[in-house]
Write a protein that holds these residues in place. Structure first.
Motif, PDB file in Angstrom:
ATOM      1  N   MET A  88     122.324  65.053  66.189  1.00  0.00           N
ATOM      2  CA  MET A  88     122.659  65.268  64.781  1.00  0.00           C
ATOM      3  C   MET A  88     124.140  64.980  64.523  1.00  0.00           C
ATOM      4  O   MET A  88     124.495  64.353  63.525  1.00  0.00           O
ATOM      5  CB  MET A  88     122.298  66.695  64.380  1.00  0.00           C
ATOM      6  N   ILE A  89     124.991  65.413  65.432  1.00  0.00           N
ATOM      7  CA  ILE A  89     126.424  65.155  65.281  1.00  0.00           C
ATOM      8  C   ILE A  89     126.706  63.658  65.361  1.00  0.00           C
ATOM      9  O   ILE A  89     127.500  63.116  64.582  1.00  0.00           O
ATOM     10  CB  ILE A  89     127.227  65.921  66.351  1.00  0.00           C
ATOM     11  N   TYR A  92     130.452  69.320  61.957  1.00  0.00           N
ATOM     12  CA  TYR A  92     131.067  69.958  63.116  1.00  0.00           C
ATOM     13  C   TYR A  92     132.028  68.949  63.758  1.00  0.00           C
ATOM     14  O   TYR A  92     131.597  68.019  64.444  1.00  0.00           O
ATOM     15  CB  TYR A  92     130.029  70.413  64.153  1.00  0.00           C
ATOM     16  N   GLU A 141     126.047  61.951  62.131  1.00  0.00           N
ATOM     17  CA  GLU A 141     127.085  62.180  61.132  1.00  0.00           C
ATOM     18  C   GLU A 141     128.297  61.294  61.380  1.00  0.00           C
ATOM     19  O   GLU A 141     128.845  60.680  60.459  1.00  0.00           O
ATOM     20  CB  GLU A 141     127.509  63.657  61.157  1.00  0.00           C
ATOM     21  N   LEU A 156     121.476  68.844  69.000  1.00  0.00           N
ATOM     22  CA  LEU A 156     122.750  69.006  68.296  1.00  0.00           C
ATOM     23  C   LEU A 156     123.608  67.760  68.457  1.00  0.00           C
ATOM     24  O   LEU A 156     124.190  67.265  67.483  1.00  0.00           O
ATOM     25  CB  LEU A 156     123.495  70.229  68.842  1.00  0.00           C
ATOM     26  N   HIS A 184     124.755  66.792  56.011  1.00  0.00           N
ATOM     27  CA  HIS A 184     126.009  66.675  56.751  1.00  0.00           C
ATOM     28  C   HIS A 184     126.626  68.067  56.915  1.00  0.00           C
ATOM     29  O   HIS A 184     126.968  68.725  55.937  1.00  0.00           O
ATOM     30  CB  HIS A 184     126.980  65.765  55.991  1.00  0.00           C
ATOM     31  N   ASN A 185     126.740  68.532  58.172  1.00  0.00           N
ATOM     32  CA  ASN A 185     127.273  69.861  58.438  1.00  0.00           C
ATOM     33  C   ASN A 185     128.708  69.839  58.965  1.00  0.00           C
ATOM     34  O   ASN A 185     129.335  70.880  59.088  1.00  0.00           O
ATOM     35  CB  ASN A 185     126.372  70.609  59.422  1.00  0.00           C
ATOM     36  N   SER A 206     124.211  76.672  62.256  1.00  0.00           N
ATOM     37  CA  SER A 206     124.587  75.877  61.080  1.00  0.00           C
ATOM     38  C   SER A 206     123.726  74.634  60.933  1.00  0.00           C
ATOM     39  O   SER A 206     123.417  74.206  59.815  1.00  0.00           O
ATOM     40  CB  SER A 206     126.062  75.471  61.176  1.00  0.00           C
ATOM     41  N   TYR A 207     123.328  74.044  62.049  1.00  0.00           N
ATOM     42  CA  TYR A 207     122.522  72.827  62.022  1.00  0.00           C
ATOM     43  C   TYR A 207     121.019  73.116  61.985  1.00  0.00           C
ATOM     44  O   TYR A 207     120.208  72.206  62.090  1.00  0.00           O
ATOM     45  CB  TYR A 207     122.851  71.946  63.223  1.00  0.00           C
TER      46      TYR A 207
END
Length: 291
Positions: free
Chosen positions: A156-157, A14, A160, A153, A11-12, A100-101
């Motif tokens: 991935m977002i 954004y 999350e 991206l 979990h990053n 970051s990802y």
């Protein structure tokens, strides 16, 4: 990647909560003008296939995340990013997010250190990014927007944000109530002359077919609802077969245009499920505390 590794993600964060908040607000009170592009033409057809792992919520999140990313990278927002805290690089948020990802190794776009432009209005002085910097930043974002890295991206977002929102049955039901309005408008052309590929998913006009619930869907909903009836709280862990399809209820019934989607299901005991049948009922907003 083996199966056990595939069950985890990093979990990053954004704008995770900002995106989730906007998705929830739109689900609870849809802005039809804002969502026009999402549902343009026959876009509802992308939601129809049964039990997509790329759920209706994932699609909705990506739409909102894309809009937020565009706003964040319109050219007037600069971030300092880099491995050297003493000499960070000036760039735009999308570049920092890609690194970051793990989608890029390093920043590929740096903003020159051009002084801000001062605008004096009476006793008030405003400072703005120079027009040429603004344009260069936004053009770079638009170039990235067409690439696979950007799509990855968003994926991935969305994963999350999905992780945060999947437990919110009230918002999920509201989202599917919005989508069901478009599903109910779908025609069922018997001779196929007007078929856009959606008839195979319909029982009749505006009503999706009932489809067998896959094990992965049952498992996700069972553990999300912690093995308890979402209506009355009855503990089902020792009373029913954990993967009995009779205990999985469409929050927006198929008869009302509800989708066969993991985010449109809740766990109900037999009594509550039989009472509800194919009627519309507001889902419970009652959840068990963690401790």
């Amino acid at each position: 990647m083996n199966r056990s590794q595939d069950q985890w993600f990093d979990h990053n964060y954004y704008s995770t909560y900002r995106i989730a908040g906007k998705v929830e607000r739109l689900a609870m009170c849809p802005d039809y003008h804002y969502l026009e592009a999402l549902m343009l033409d026959d876009s509802i057809l992308q939601f129809l296939p049964h039990w997509q792992r790329d759920s209706a919520l994932h699609k909705f999140i990506r739409y909102v995340a894309d809009e937020i990313l565009e706003a964040d990278n319109a050219g007037d927002r600069i971030v300092l990013f880099g491995s050297d805290p003493m000499r960070p690089k000036r760039t735009i948020p999308i570049e920092a997010a890609l690194v970051s990802y793990g989608l890029r190794d390093k920043i590929s776009f740096e903003i020159p250190d051009i002084p801000l432009v001062a605008h004096v209005e009476g006793n008030v002085t405003r400072f703005e990014v120079a027009t040429e910097v603004y344009d260069a930043c936004y053009e770079h974002f638009l170039e990235l927007r067409w690439g696979q890295e950007y799509e990855d991206l968003l994926t991935m977002i969305s994963g999350e944000v999905f992780y945060l929102m999947f437990t919110n049955r009230v918002a999920l039901q509201a989202l599917h109530e919005y989508l069901s309005r478009y599903v109910r408008g779908l025609a069922y052309d018997v001779d196929g002359s007007q078929d856009s590929g959606h008839v195979k998913y319909l029982k009749r006009a505006g009503v999706p077919r009932r489809a067998k619930i896959p094990k992965w869907v049952q498992r996700a909903v069972f553990f999300r609802d912690r093995g308890m009836c979402a209506k009355c709280g009855r503990d089902l862990t020792g009373l029913v077969n954990r993967f009995s399809s009779e205990n999985f209820d469409h929050m927006i019934p198929l008869a009302w245009g509800g989708l066969n989607d993991v985010t449109n299901l809740q766990l109900l005991c037999s009594d509550c499920n039989n009472k509800k049948s194919d009627k519309f009922q507001l889902v419970s907003s009652r959840y068990q505390k963690w401790y």
